[in-house]
Design an enzyme around this catalytic site. Structure first.
Site, PDB file in Angstrom:
ATOM      1  N   THR B 142       0.766  -1.149  -0.180  1.00  0.00           N
ATOM      2  CA  THR B 142      -0.055  -0.068  -0.062  1.00  0.00           C
ATOM      3  C   THR B 142       0.920   1.293   0.016  1.00  0.00           C
ATOM      4  O   THR B 142       1.315   1.744  -1.136  1.00  0.00           O
ATOM      5  CB  THR B 142      -1.119   0.095   1.167  1.00  0.00           C
ATOM      6  OG1 THR B 142      -0.069  -0.148   2.424  1.00  0.00           O
ATOM      7  CG2 THR B 142      -2.073  -1.045   0.958  1.00  0.00           C
ATOM      8  N   THR B 179       1.445  -4.150  12.441  1.00  0.00           N
ATOM      9  CA  THR B 179       0.809  -4.462  11.460  1.00  0.00           C
ATOM     10  C   THR B 179       1.033  -5.294  10.437  1.00  0.00           C
ATOM     11  O   THR B 179       2.088  -6.043  10.463  1.00  0.00           O
ATOM     12  CB  THR B 179       0.798  -3.145  10.275  1.00  0.00           C
ATOM     13  OG1 THR B 179      -0.387  -2.272  10.676  1.00  0.00           O
ATOM     14  CG2 THR B 179       0.614  -3.277   9.050  1.00  0.00           C
ATOM     15  N   GLU B 258       6.564   4.843   7.164  1.00  0.00           N
ATOM     16  CA  GLU B 258       6.188   5.867   6.330  1.00  0.00           C
ATOM     17  C   GLU B 258       7.058   7.100   6.698  1.00  0.00           C
ATOM     18  O   GLU B 258       7.315   7.268   7.797  1.00  0.00           O
ATOM     19  CB  GLU B 258       4.672   5.882   6.587  1.00  0.00           C
ATOM     20  CG  GLU B 258       3.856   5.178   5.728  1.00  0.00           C
ATOM     21  CD  GLU B 258       2.114   5.334   6.427  1.00  0.00           C
ATOM     22  OE1 GLU B 258       1.514   4.801   5.768  1.00  0.00           O
ATOM     23  OE2 GLU B 258       2.000   5.756   7.510  1.00  0.00           O
ATOM     24  N   ASN B 379       0.301  10.803   5.539  1.00  0.00           N
ATOM     25  CA  ASN B 379      -0.856  10.462   6.479  1.00  0.00           C
ATOM     26  C   ASN B 379      -1.735  11.873   6.661  1.00  0.00           C
ATOM     27  O   ASN B 379      -2.981  11.453   6.827  1.00  0.00           O
ATOM     28  CB  ASN B 379      -0.592  10.080   7.658  1.00  0.00           C
ATOM     29  CG  ASN B 379       0.128   8.681   7.736  1.00  0.00           C
ATOM     30  OD1 ASN B 379      -0.686   7.811   7.031  1.00  0.00           O
ATOM     31  ND2 ASN B 379       1.319   8.518   8.195  1.00  0.00           N
TER      32      ASN B 379
END
Lengths: 384, 384
Positions: B142, B179, B258, B379
């Site tokens: 993703t 995650t 990220e 984000n």
């Protein structure tokens, strides 16, 4: 600006770092009944040790604060420095050293420039001016962008007193209690004289309900000093005034969080108990993904679900969970609702969120700010 | 690249969002013994419900994954969608629907584009190619910037088998477990057949030791599938190979967090027990102030003290606490040491930290990344 009777203070630059004010003293011309709440961090700053020692008897007459250096992780020398600051100031003011509470805020792990501070303590008396607490509010700032002041007049039996609060915050703000230094001064006493109980109760509903970044300062201190010069007022009048001031200062701290562009006010309603409501409230407001979405105006409501669901030991029935941003219900939002949510987030500087748990009747409000590039920039290069 | 025997797969774009691969199937030509570990988030995605159901008997024969949409907070319809995906794929492959584990990753709270996925499931068989797992590694990404693959050959009694792992991660990465989706396939079995026990033990030391941002995904899934085509190997050989692969994938996930510019490896040593070591390790690596300081090359070592001290229920004796960055002791660092620390942080992309608690003999390693403007940017505007 109205000040409580009998308080004198000053803020000054004594060259700890740059040209801004970095040293302050607050003094009362009578001994005050006092209470304080301190950080729960296991490595508290040296002034916290000394403050806990000096507040034991419930009395204070002065507060001495430096910014730019927190005197944390400075070992036995740091503690001796804090005691010596109190002693030198006590001699200058002609009061007991045990009636002084010291505070330091700023960088951790660097020895205090003690000579500069002791010189400033020796000369304190001549610098004091009546009231003048806004100057102190300026002197205690570190990464704060604004002074934080809140005061109320108190009318009672034909007399008018004042409760006056100042605070500093900005980063490393999480319970227990939220960072910062905050000093609240009053010329009234509560009738019960139960300053500790009232302060603790108010702190739990205000300063302990703000969070900037989930980090917990080693220096957190809230002090309440009451001269009683105007006598006493009923406890509920005293507490509600204190609560108003602490709420206003808490919101000012959250709004001025490092890099913040928005104030977030979250109310968790219909919870089982304070513990459940607090865990879930903090989980939402400490979530970097929630905070960045609010910053970007991204109606990514699933992140609220994620943040509530990551409180593993407090499972909430999904069907009864209700989440609203600005009064707009978000669960299962379609494209039209998401556009409205984005518009709400983008066009407001104060974001109101409600989360209804439907597990009981407890309600509590929390404050935080969004998470921006400014936070990263400010903290990546803080000491260098 | 070497693949384990009997596994077939493909990755494909089926138009869920853009032109990149967004759908994948892994298939074994025999039923496999299998084990899985799932997110602890209280609002798990629909595929988690179905996966828990289908893994109950300890067997799987296929995995079906879509990216760009996590099928989380989609209600009863989402769960029915996941079951229907398994059923349609089972019909296409000629296997039992209960032997299929579904995964979805991506945005929360948006209904799956179920027709596109069912069409892709119907056509799955003709797309399968032997091995080809690197294509799946690409299809499950993703916000990942890189494919995450790790494999080892396993030599045993003159034969050579393969254990092959892939993963996706990037954000919303915190225990339990971190995650991500991760799939590990092998043509050997452990002699004990205790896949569950071995997987759980390895996950605790690897995936559960990474954290990007303290947020916990609603979709976390690690699956182990063993065809046993080459027979069995000793448990310790199996577990050490699995551990190597899981460690390598965990580090790849942390490094690709990220916005990350640095991989952080933290080893907490001489702790009392696993609980103490884990709480303190996570507190350090989840601290935005620690992570921004590492990003900026700021030798602000007091933030480590703060982060250890904010684990209120695990007070550590300060005097015996030892903290090193790149082998340089930081407590009480003078200016010369601080220059060295800044130089170390600035000139390395892998930052090694050790924290010695001196409360016992337990040691554990954790991984994370620094906190940069890139995280905020990525984000703040994720879904819009």
């Amino acid at each position: 600006m109205k000040y409580p009777l009998g308080f004198y203070s000053f803020g000054k630059n004594i060259g700890i770092k740059d040209a801004s004010l970095d040293f302050a003293v607050i003094y009362s011309d009578v001994r005050c009944q006092a209470a304080a709440v301190f950080t729960r961090n296991n490595f508290p700053g040296a002034p916290i040790y000394v403050g806990r020692d000096h507040i034991k008897d419930g009395y204070l007459q002065a507060i001495v604060i430096n910014s730019k250096n927190s005197n944390v992780a400075t070992g036995e020398k740091g503690i001796q420095d804090s005691y010596q600051i109190c002693e030198t100031l006590a001699n200058s003011l002609g009061i007991k050293k045990e009636d002084i509470l010291p505070s330091s805020t700023g960088v951790i792990g660097v020895p205090l420039p003690i000579e500069k501070i002791l010189t400033a303590c020796s000369n304190a008396k001549e610098n004091l001016k009546p009231g003048n607490l806004d100057e102190v509010a300026e002197a205690i700032m570190t990464t704060d962008t604004k002074k934080k002041i809140s005061y109320r007049t108190i009318s009672h039996e034909g007399k008018e007193g004042v409760m006056f609060g100042i605070a500093k915050g900005a980063g490393m703000i999480e319970p227990n209690m939220a960072t910062m230094l905050s000093y609240i001064l009053c010329d009234y006493l509560p009738e019960s004289n139960n300053l500790n109980g009232i302060l603790k109760h108010v702190v739990d509903q205000t300063y302990n309900c703000i969070t900037i970044d989930s980090d917990t300062s080693t220096s957190d201190t809230v002090v309440l000093m009451c001269s009683g010069k105007l006598g006493s007022i009923p406890d509920d009048q005293f507490e509600s005034t204190l609560n108003e001031i602490a709420t206003e200062l808490s919101k000012k701290i959250a709004r001025d969080g490092e890099g913040a562009s928005k104030l977030i006010e979250l109310t968790v309603t219909k919870g089982r108990d304070e513990n459940q409501v607090t865990k879930i409230g903090k989980s939402i407001l400490n979530s970097p993904l929630v905070k960045t979405a609010i910053y970007g105006g991204d109606p990514n409501w699933g992140r609220f679900i994620m943040a509530i669901g990551k409180v593993f030991d407090e499972p909430i029935p999904y069907d009864h969970l209700e989440i609203q941003l600005g009064g707009i219900s978000v669960k299962g939002a379609n494209n039209e609702t998401k556009s409205k949510l984005a518009e709400y987030l983008k066009s407001n500087e104060e974001i109101f969120i409600t989360v209804e748990l439907n597990t009981g009747n407890i309600q509590k409000t929390f404050w935080s700010c969004d998470f921006t590039e400014g936070y990263i920039q400010e903290n990546a290069y803080y000491t260098t």
